[in-house]
Design a protein around this motif. Structure first.
Motif, PDB file in Angstrom:
ATOM      1  N   PHE A  30       0.827  -1.211   0.000  1.00 35.57           N
ATOM      2  CA  PHE A  30       0.000   0.000   0.000  1.00 35.57           C
ATOM      3  C   PHE A  30       0.860   1.259   0.000  1.00 35.57           C
ATOM      4  CE2 PHE A  30      -2.930  -3.213   1.658  1.00 35.57           C
ATOM      5  CZ  PHE A  30      -4.007  -3.003   0.805  1.00 35.57           C
ATOM      6  N   GLN A  31       2.025   1.166   0.605  1.00 31.94           N
ATOM      7  CA  GLN A  31       2.960   2.288   0.530  1.00 31.94           C
ATOM      8  C   GLN A  31       3.369   2.538  -0.916  1.00 31.94           C
ATOM      9  OE1 GLN A  31       6.499   1.833   2.913  1.00 31.94           O
ATOM     10  NE2 GLN A  31       7.523   3.589   1.974  1.00 31.94           N
ATOM     11  N   ARG A  32       3.599   1.466  -1.679  1.00 29.59           N
ATOM     12  CA  ARG A  32       3.977   1.607  -3.085  1.00 29.59           C
ATOM     13  C   ARG A  32       2.827   2.193  -3.908  1.00 29.59           C
ATOM     14  NH1 ARG A  32       6.001  -3.633  -2.316  1.00 29.59           N
ATOM     15  NH2 ARG A  32       4.419  -4.506  -3.732  1.00 29.59           N
ATOM     16  N   LEU A  33       1.601   1.802  -3.563  1.00 33.73           N
ATOM     17  CA  LEU A  33       0.450   2.353  -4.292  1.00 33.73           C
ATOM     18  C   LEU A  33       0.346   3.863  -4.092  1.00 33.73           C
ATOM     19  CD1 LEU A  33      -2.400  -0.267  -3.719  1.00 33.73           C
ATOM     20  CD2 LEU A  33      -0.838  -0.060  -5.640  1.00 33.73           C
ATOM     21  N   ILE A  34       0.475   4.302  -2.840  1.00 30.64           N
ATOM     22  CA  ILE A  34       0.389   5.739  -2.564  1.00 30.64           C
ATOM     23  C   ILE A  34       1.554   6.476  -3.228  1.00 30.64           C
ATOM     24  CG2 ILE A  34       0.440   7.498  -0.760  1.00 30.64           C
ATOM     25  CD1 ILE A  34      -2.171   5.931  -0.963  1.00 30.64           C
ATOM     26  N   GLN A  35       2.760   5.884  -3.140  1.00 32.84           N
ATOM     27  CA  GLN A  35       3.916   6.513  -3.769  1.00 32.84           C
ATOM     28  C   GLN A  35       3.728   6.596  -5.276  1.00 32.84           C
ATOM     29  OE1 GLN A  35       6.570   7.932  -2.135  1.00 32.84           O
ATOM     30  NE2 GLN A  35       7.037   8.721  -4.191  1.00 32.84           N
ATOM     31  N   SER A  36       3.116   5.564  -5.853  1.00 33.07           N
ATOM     32  CA  SER A  36       2.857   5.576  -7.290  1.00 33.07           C
ATOM     33  C   SER A  36       1.908   6.709  -7.673  1.00 33.07           C
ATOM     34  CB  SER A  36       2.274   4.234  -7.723  1.00 33.07           C
ATOM     35  OG  SER A  36       1.913   4.269  -9.090  1.00 33.07           O
ATOM     36  N   SER A  37       0.899   6.946  -6.819  1.00 33.23           N
ATOM     37  CA  SER A  37      -0.027   8.049  -7.123  1.00 33.23           C
ATOM     38  C   SER A  37       0.694   9.390  -7.091  1.00 33.23           C
ATOM     39  CB  SER A  37      -1.193   8.045  -6.133  1.00 33.23           C
ATOM     40  OG  SER A  37      -0.764   8.389  -4.830  1.00 33.23           O
ATOM     41  N   PHE A  38       1.644   9.553  -6.145  1.00 31.65           N
ATOM     42  CA  PHE A  38       2.441  10.782  -6.104  1.00 31.65           C
ATOM     43  C   PHE A  38       3.331  10.898  -7.345  1.00 31.65           C
ATOM     44  CE2 PHE A  38       2.333  10.553  -1.189  1.00 31.65           C
ATOM     45  CZ  PHE A  38       1.094  11.173  -1.187  1.00 31.65           C
ATOM     46  N   ASP A  39       3.983   9.783  -7.681  1.00 34.49           N
ATOM     47  CA  ASP A  39       4.900   9.792  -8.826  1.00 34.49           C
ATOM     48  C   ASP A  39       4.162  10.089 -10.127  1.00 34.49           C
ATOM     49  OD1 ASP A  39       6.948   9.159  -7.101  1.00 34.49           O
ATOM     50  OD2 ASP A  39       6.945   7.015  -7.576  1.00 34.49           O
ATOM     51  N   MET A  40       2.987   9.471 -10.306  1.00 37.70           N
ATOM     52  CA  MET A  40       2.222   9.692 -11.535  1.00 37.70           C
ATOM     53  C   MET A  40       1.666  11.111 -11.602  1.00 37.70           C
ATOM     54  SD  MET A  40       2.425   7.022 -13.468  1.00 37.70           S
ATOM     55  CE  MET A  40       4.122   6.909 -12.867  1.00 37.70           C
ATOM     56  N   SER A  41       1.318  11.665 -10.434  1.00 39.48           N
ATOM     57  CA  SER A  41       0.851  13.055 -10.411  1.00 39.48           C
ATOM     58  C   SER A  41       1.970  14.001 -10.850  1.00 39.48           C
ATOM     59  CB  SER A  41       0.370  13.424  -8.999  1.00 39.48           C
ATOM     60  OG  SER A  41      -0.699  12.595  -8.602  1.00 39.48           O
ATOM     61  N   LYS A  42       3.169  13.738 -10.346  1.00 36.10           N
ATOM     62  CA  LYS A  42       4.327  14.550 -10.750  1.00 36.10           C
ATOM     63  C   LYS A  42       4.625  14.372 -12.232  1.00 36.10           C
ATOM     64  CE  LYS A  42       9.263  15.176  -9.754  1.00 36.10           C
ATOM     65  NZ  LYS A  42      10.411  14.689  -8.948  1.00 36.10           N
ATOM     66  N   LEU A  43       4.544  13.119 -12.715  1.00 34.34           N
ATOM     67  CA  LEU A  43       4.811  12.848 -14.122  1.00 34.34           C
ATOM     68  C   LEU A  43       3.795  13.548 -15.018  1.00 34.34           C
ATOM     69  CD1 LEU A  43       6.365  11.288 -16.308  1.00 34.34           C
ATOM     70  CD2 LEU A  43       4.803   9.358 -15.924  1.00 34.34           C
ATOM     71  N   THR A  44       2.546  13.621 -14.578  1.00 32.24           N
ATOM     72  CA  THR A  44       1.514  14.304 -15.362  1.00 32.24           C
ATOM     73  C   THR A  44       1.895  15.741 -15.643  1.00 32.24           C
ATOM     74  OG1 THR A  44      -0.242  12.913 -14.448  1.00 32.24           O
ATOM     75  CG2 THR A  44      -0.896  15.025 -15.379  1.00 32.24           C
ATOM     76  N   VAL A  45       2.319  16.441 -14.588  1.00 26.86           N
ATOM     77  CA  VAL A  45       2.703  17.849 -14.751  1.00 26.86           C
ATOM     78  C   VAL A  45       3.936  17.964 -15.646  1.00 26.86           C
ATOM     79  CG1 VAL A  45       3.434  19.941 -13.554  1.00 26.86           C
ATOM     80  CG2 VAL A  45       1.682  18.461 -12.537  1.00 26.86           C
ATOM     81  N   GLU A  46       4.903  17.062 -15.444  1.00 23.67           N
ATOM     82  CA  GLU A  46       6.120  17.108 -16.262  1.00 23.67           C
ATOM     83  C   GLU A  46       5.800  16.882 -17.740  1.00 23.67           C
ATOM     84  OE1 GLU A  46       8.568  14.145 -14.507  1.00 23.67           O
ATOM     85  OE2 GLU A  46       9.227  15.420 -12.830  1.00 23.67           O
ATOM     86  N   LEU A  47       4.920  15.921 -18.015  1.00 22.21           N
ATOM     87  CA  LEU A  47       4.544  15.657 -19.399  1.00 22.21           C
ATOM     88  C   LEU A  47       3.812  16.848 -20.006  1.00 22.21           C
ATOM     89  CD1 LEU A  47       3.291  11.953 -19.198  1.00 22.21           C
ATOM     90  CD2 LEU A  47       5.339  12.774 -20.370  1.00 22.21           C
ATOM     91  N   SER A  48       2.905  17.422 -19.252  1.00 25.62           N
ATOM     92  CA  SER A  48       2.126  18.547 -19.768  1.00 25.62           C
ATOM     93  C   SER A  48       3.015  19.765 -20.015  1.00 25.62           C
ATOM     94  CB  SER A  48       0.998  18.903 -18.788  1.00 25.62           C
ATOM     95  OG  SER A  48       0.132  17.813 -18.618  1.00 25.62           O
ATOM     96  N   ILE A  49       3.907  20.051 -19.051  1.00 23.08           N
ATOM     97  CA  ILE A  49       4.827  21.181 -19.242  1.00 23.08           C
ATOM     98  C   ILE A  49       5.765  20.910 -20.424  1.00 23.08           C
ATOM     99  CG2 ILE A  49       6.778  22.418 -18.202  1.00 23.08           C
ATOM    100  CD1 ILE A  49       5.360  22.159 -15.517  1.00 23.08           C
ATOM    101  N   GLY A  50       6.206  19.642 -20.531  1.00 26.89           N
ATOM    102  CA  GLY A  50       7.068  19.288 -21.659  1.00 26.89           C
ATOM    103  C   GLY A  50       6.384  19.440 -23.005  1.00 26.89           C
TER     104      GLY A  50
END
Length: 409
Positions: A30-50
């Motif tokens: 469950f720690q990995r699931l929550i961390q994944s949600s944080f990582d994917m949220s960050k990746l979303t912004v990076e992709l959009s800005i890119g």
């Protein structure tokens, strides 16, 4: 359909995580699931800005193409084809030119140009859509063609294979072309069947025949080249054509008396707005895919498939390439990571790695494209887009596995 799939991703991830914790003793899942949600949220912004810079540049160029009259000429030339495939699109509408530019960029493997051109095409089609929150037939057909479009130059796959030390990095060239052609054909057939569009029309048959002949001519020529020469010529051809198109836009607009700088700036301003608009849609899809992967659900599904194939007494060698196949409709970066992992584990020229490479080039990332393209115009109800897109994916992946056995089995 899309909201059910999205909800299903989270529910499956939760059930799989419970299994990992209660049965497998993995208390960190469950720690990995929550961390994944944080990582994917960050990746979303990076992709959009890119995307902002690329979107701004190509939307600026498309504004010049419209001002120069080139888009209108393309629409006039291809009007008979698109008006039969998409009856609700009027002849000579700007959407025809935008779609042509996008599909051409996909054909040449120019991903950086294809995405902004595709977003422009979707916006043009949205201008014809009577229900702004529901995908039109034309938008669905365009999305399916986009996610399954034939790619002549899968350069990145060649480069990854070369980096991994393959004896013949371009050995998968013809298999990829066959697989992606099957994906496009099935996607077109299924979508036209759902939308009750007859493909047995003289104009369509002539266009498809000419396209097939051109594709075979390309294949015949590039199949005669060595691996190094194929990579050199494919890269040269794609980039030369792309920059030539940019120069053509500028010269035609200048000849027509257009202020090329001001017109470019006017179009480029739309890039920032579009990149910001897609963030919520992209965020929803990437987080769902991330937790599904971290929960172990995909690995469990692959294990079940492998065991089922073995029980039937069939060859299970292709099962080692299934991680790439299952990830491909969900995440382009995830599928690429799976392909590289297969290369590292089994060897770059192993059967499993060859099949994974063909799968990687056989189709696009359906859910990513759907989230970005429909999100850019505010589409909420996707109707049959998901099923038609996934049918193209299934055809491409099946053809990729078949080509793997045909060429390397």
């Amino acid at each position: 359909m899309l909201h059910r799939i999205w909800l299903g991703f989270f529910l499956i991830a939760f059930v799989a995580a419970l299994w990992q914790w209660l049965v497998m003793g993995d208390s960190a899942v469950f720690q990995r699931l929550i961390q994944s949600s944080f990582d994917m949220s960050k990746l979303t912004v990076e992709l959009s800005i890119g995307l902002i810079g690329t979107l701004a540049f190509w939307l600026g160029m498309m504004k010049l193409a419209e001002a120069s009259g080139l888009v209108d000429r393309i629409a006039h030339l291809l009007g008979p084809l698109f008006t039969r495939l998409m009856p609700e699109v009027p002849p000579r509408h700007p959407a025809i030119g935008s779609m042509t530019m996008n599909l051409s960029a996909n054909f040449l493997g120019l991903d950086n140009a294809a995405t902004p051109l595709g977003l422009k095409a979707m916006q043009d089609l949205q201008s014809l859509n009577p229900d702004k929150e529901t995908a039109s037939n034309a938008q669905i057909l365009f999305l399916v063609l986009n996610t399954s479009a034939v790619t002549l130059f899968p350069i990145t796959i060649f480069l990854y294979r070369a980096q991994q030390g393959s004896a013949d990095p371009t050995a998968v060239f013809i298999p990829i072309l066959i697989a992606t052609s099957c994906s496009t054909l099935v996607g077109l057939l299924v979508t036209c069947w759902v939308q009750r569009i007859s493909l047995l029309q003289r104009t369509l048959l002539l266009w498809f025949g000419a396209g097939a002949a051109l594709l075979l001519a390309f294949v015949g020529y590039f199949a005669t080249l060595s691996a190094d020469e194929l990579q050199r010529q494919s890269a040269l051809t794609g980039n030369l054509l792309l920059f030539s198109v940019i120069i053509l836009f500028l010269l035609l607009a200048q000849r027509r008396g257009v202020n090329v700088y001001e017109t470019f700036i006017e179009g480029a301003k739309q890039g920032f707005e579009t990149a910001i608009m897609i963030i919520p849609y992209l965020l929803a899809m990437l987080v769902a895919i991330g937790v599904l992967r971290e929960s172990g659900a995909l690995e469990g599904f692959i294990w079940l498939l492998r065991e089922g194939i073995a029980l039937l007494g069939l060859d299970t060698r292709f099962a080692d390439a299934l991680p790439t196949a299952l990830m491909k409709p969900l995440s382009g970066s995830g599928a690429r990571a799976m392909m590289l992992e297969t290369m590292n584990t089994h060897g770059v020229d192993s059967f499993a790695a060859q099949v994974a490479s063909i799968v990687q080039g056989s189709t696009e990332t359906t859910f990513y494209v759907l989230a970005v393209y429909f999100g850019a115009v505010g589409i909420r109800r996707t109707r049959h887009a998901v099923l038609c897109g996934l049918s193209a994916d299934l055809a491409g992946i099946t053809a990729a596995i078949a080509c793997g056995y045909w060429f390397f089995g």
